[in-house]
Scaffold this active site. Sequence first.
Site, PDB file in Angstrom:
ATOM      1  N   GLU A   1      -2.563  -8.973   3.785  1.00  0.00           N
ATOM      2  CA  GLU A   1      -2.707  -9.368   5.194  1.00  0.00           C
ATOM      3  C   GLU A   1      -4.119  -9.177   5.717  1.00  0.00           C
ATOM      4  OE1 GLU A   1      -3.016  -5.135   5.530  1.00  0.00           O
ATOM      5  OE2 GLU A   1      -1.766  -6.384   4.259  1.00  0.00           O
TER       6      GLU A   1
ATOM      7  N   HIS B   1      -3.878  -5.171   0.030  1.00  0.00           N
ATOM      8  CA  HIS B   1      -3.527  -5.666   1.361  1.00  0.00           C
ATOM      9  C   HIS B   1      -3.604  -7.188   1.433  1.00  0.00           C
ATOM     10  CE1 HIS B   1      -3.419  -1.837   3.686  1.00  0.00           C
ATOM     11  NE2 HIS B   1      -4.136  -1.423   2.661  1.00  0.00           N
TER      12      HIS B   1
ATOM     13  N   CYS C   1       0.825  -1.211   0.000  1.00  0.00           N
ATOM     14  CA  CYS C   1       0.000   0.000   0.000  1.00  0.00           C
ATOM     15  C   CYS C   1       0.865   1.270   0.000  1.00  0.00           C
ATOM     16  CB  CYS C   1      -0.974  -0.031   1.168  1.00  0.00           C
ATOM     17  SG  CYS C   1      -2.369   1.114   0.937  1.00  0.00           S
TER      18      CYS C   1
END
Length: 381
Positions: A333, A331, A246
Site C-alpha cells: 500500500e 508494504h 508486515c
Amino acid sequence: MQARLLLEDGTLFTGLAFGAEGQSAGEVVFNTGITGYQEVISDPSYCGQIVTMTYPLVGNYGISRDDFESVRPYIHGFVVRRHEPVPSNWRAQYTLDRLLKEYGIIGISDIDTRMLTRILRHHGTMKGILTTGSERVEELRERLDLTPLMRDQVARTSTKSIFSSPGDGERIVLIDYGAKSGILRELTRRGCDVVVVPHDATADEIRRLAPDGIQLSNGPGDPKDAPQAVATLKELLGEFPIFGICLGHQLFALACGADTTKLKFGHRGGNHPVKELATNRCYITSQNHGYTVLEDSIAGTKLEVTHINNNDRTIEGLRHTEFPAFTVQYHPEAAPGPFDSSYLFDQFLDMIRDHKRSHPKKPRQAELAERQRGELQYAQK
C-alpha cells in the site's frame, strides 16, 4: 540551537536543532528512501524510534496533510543531514519544522548521517537519546541506561474504537495493529465495505461483524509483545480468508506455529528487492520492519514461503497450504513508494470470491442484518 544525539555505545553526534526542544530516547534506526519523509514520520510502525534519513536533503517539499499515513506521528526523534526550512512545493501547507514542533518531536540536522548509518549497519540498531539541552554527557548516558525501549507500541497506535468506511463490495474487517491509511485507501478504492477494529478485538467480536475477509495491518514493535492478537488469529484461521501485511505477517506466522526473531538493523525504505518464488519475478518494495520470520521454523507448519528478500534471503511472504490465507512482510500500500505490489489486494479479493463460491453464505438480507447487529453490539461494548 544545538542538538546532540548520544548512542548507547558512547558515540556522540552534535548538530543543529529543529522541531521541538527537550529530550527524547528511543531505538535509533535508518531509512534508505530518497523521498517520502512525510510517510516515514506518520507511519505508526516507527512508534518509539529515532529515525535517521539516509537521503541528505529533507524538508524541501514541506508538509501536506493529504500525504499522512496516520492521525499523528509516533516517532521519538528525526535525524537528517540537511534540513531545508523553506520548502518549494505548491501543495505544502506548512514546514517540517512546524510539524515536529506541533507534536513535540526533536529534530537534529548537520550531522554525518553516513557515519551514523555505518555504525548501525555494523553494530545493529541501538538505543539513543536526543537532547537540545546542556546536560553533561555523563548525565545523558545515565538517563539512556535507565530508559527501557518501548514495548506497548501496538496498544499506543491502534484505534480505540470501531469505525467503518462503507462500500458496496466485500466486507473486510481490518484489524488495526497500527495501520497505515494506505491499507484502508487500497481497500476502499476497490469498493470494499471496510470495518476497522482495535488490535484487541476478540474472535467472537470479529465474527459478529460477519466479514467476507480479514485484513491484518502493519504495526510497530516485536510481534511477541502482542500475544492476544496471536490467540485471536489462531481462532479465526480457516474460518475467513486472511491477508496480512508486515506485523500482520509476523503475527500470522506465530499463530501458525512459526517463530520470529529480531534483525540486526531491519529493513526500512522504498527500494528493497523481493523475489516472488512462483514466477521468479523481482519486485521493488517498500519496507519498515525490525523483525522477521525464521526460515527454520516453517518446517512442521502448514506454511509455504512465497517471497524472499534478494538482499539477505529473509522471508518476505507466506501462504497457508490448507486455508485461504497469505501474508507479505513488505508494504503493497506504500505511497509514495513503488506500486509494483498493489496487485496483492486484488489477489485477496479474488481469494475471498473463490471462498464465497465454495462456502455459500446466508441470503443477502439476513447477512446485512447480522452485520448490523454485530456492529451495534461492538459499539455498545
